[in-house]
Design an enzyme around this catalytic site. Structure first.
Site: not given
Ligand code: KIV
Length: 272
Positions: A123, A190
């Site tokens: 991430e 996301e």
């Protein structure tokens, strides 16, 4: 070549790039164990993600933070044993790559060596640039993850839609370009506005995979336990439930309990 010996054409990072180039959408789902991975792979999924969502779904934690590298490797080993076709991507867990690129490379190498994974996911954008570079320099394919990044939940405080404001959207766009330029093969986007997903996906050559990012990503990902309705109390707008397995399994187990208690199970045919 007979049907029995016919080789399955494996999905690689190159296949995914070619799919984007010809406008073919990419399907991705999570799996954390052998049995589920076997079903998902047999159904023709392109990418299986051994996500750190295992922390929530498998272990019952509230966040993805507690899962360890050893636990991720255990899940990945189980999945890899089942998969014949899909590309298997494994999440680097929280604390295994941020802030120290040497540690990041060691974590990625353990996942590749001990689990036999095909790629890793991590991430963040510019904050993890050094880690991404170092992992890529060892020949390990890297998938990025931008927008809502659950490992940073305590920094953001909520799971709401990200990059709604211009400044955050611009940063996301720059991070996406940076990850592509560094050599990542794909990026998960996301929970960001659909129009931003469209802009990023058009700007990049590598495929984007959306979750809660609208239809213009080059592929879509969901958590398998969510889309099958095994998890129960999670109803974000982006989640399409294909089954209600919590209720179905509960009814089957309840029937079994009744059959055992009544003496109906096992019957004459179910004994030796
Ligand atoms: O861990 C996970 O399942 C993920 C997906 C939600 C993309 O990162």
């Amino acid at each position: 070549m007979s049907a029995a010996t016919k080789e399955v054409k494996r999905i690689t990072t190159h296949v995914l790039r070619a799919m984007k180039a010809r406008g073919e959408k990419i399907s991705m789902l999570t799996a954390y164990d052998f049995s589920m991975a076997k079903i998902v792979d047999a159904a023709g999924i392109d990418i299986i993600l051994v996500g750190d969502s295992a922390s929530n779904v498998m272990a019952g934690h509230e966040t993805t933070l507690p899962i360890t590298l050893d636990q991720m490797i255990y899940h990945a080993q189980s999945v890899i044993r089942a998969v014949k076709r899909a590309l298997v991507v494994v999440d680097l867990p929280f604390g295994s790559y941020q802030g120290n690129s040497k540690v990041a490379l060691e974590s990625a190498v353990r996942i590749m060596k001990e689990a036999g994974a095909h790629a890793i996911k991590l991430e963040g954008g510019s904050e993890v640039e050094e880690s991404v570079k170092r992992i890529l320099s060892a020949g390990v394919p890297v998938m990025g993850h931008l927008g809502l990044t659950p490992q940073s939940i305590y920094k953001f405080g909520t799971y709401t839609v990200r990059a709604k404001e211009e400044q955050e959207a611009q940063k996301l766009l720059q991070d996406a370009q940076l990850l592509e330029d560094l050599g990542c093969f794909s990026i998960v986007l996301e929970k960001i506005p659909a129009n931003l997903t469209k802009v990023v996906s058009e700007q990049l050559v590598i495929p984007t995979i959306g979750i809660g990012g609208g239809p213009d990503a080059d592929g879509q990902v969901l958590v398998t336990h969510d889309m099958l309705g095994i998890t129960k109390d999670f109803h974000p707008r982006f989640l399409r439930r294909y089954l209600e397995l919590f209720e179905t399994i509960k009814e089957a187990v309840n029937q079994y309990v009744q059959d055992v208690k009544s003496g109906d199970f096992p019957n004459e045919k179910e004994q030796y």
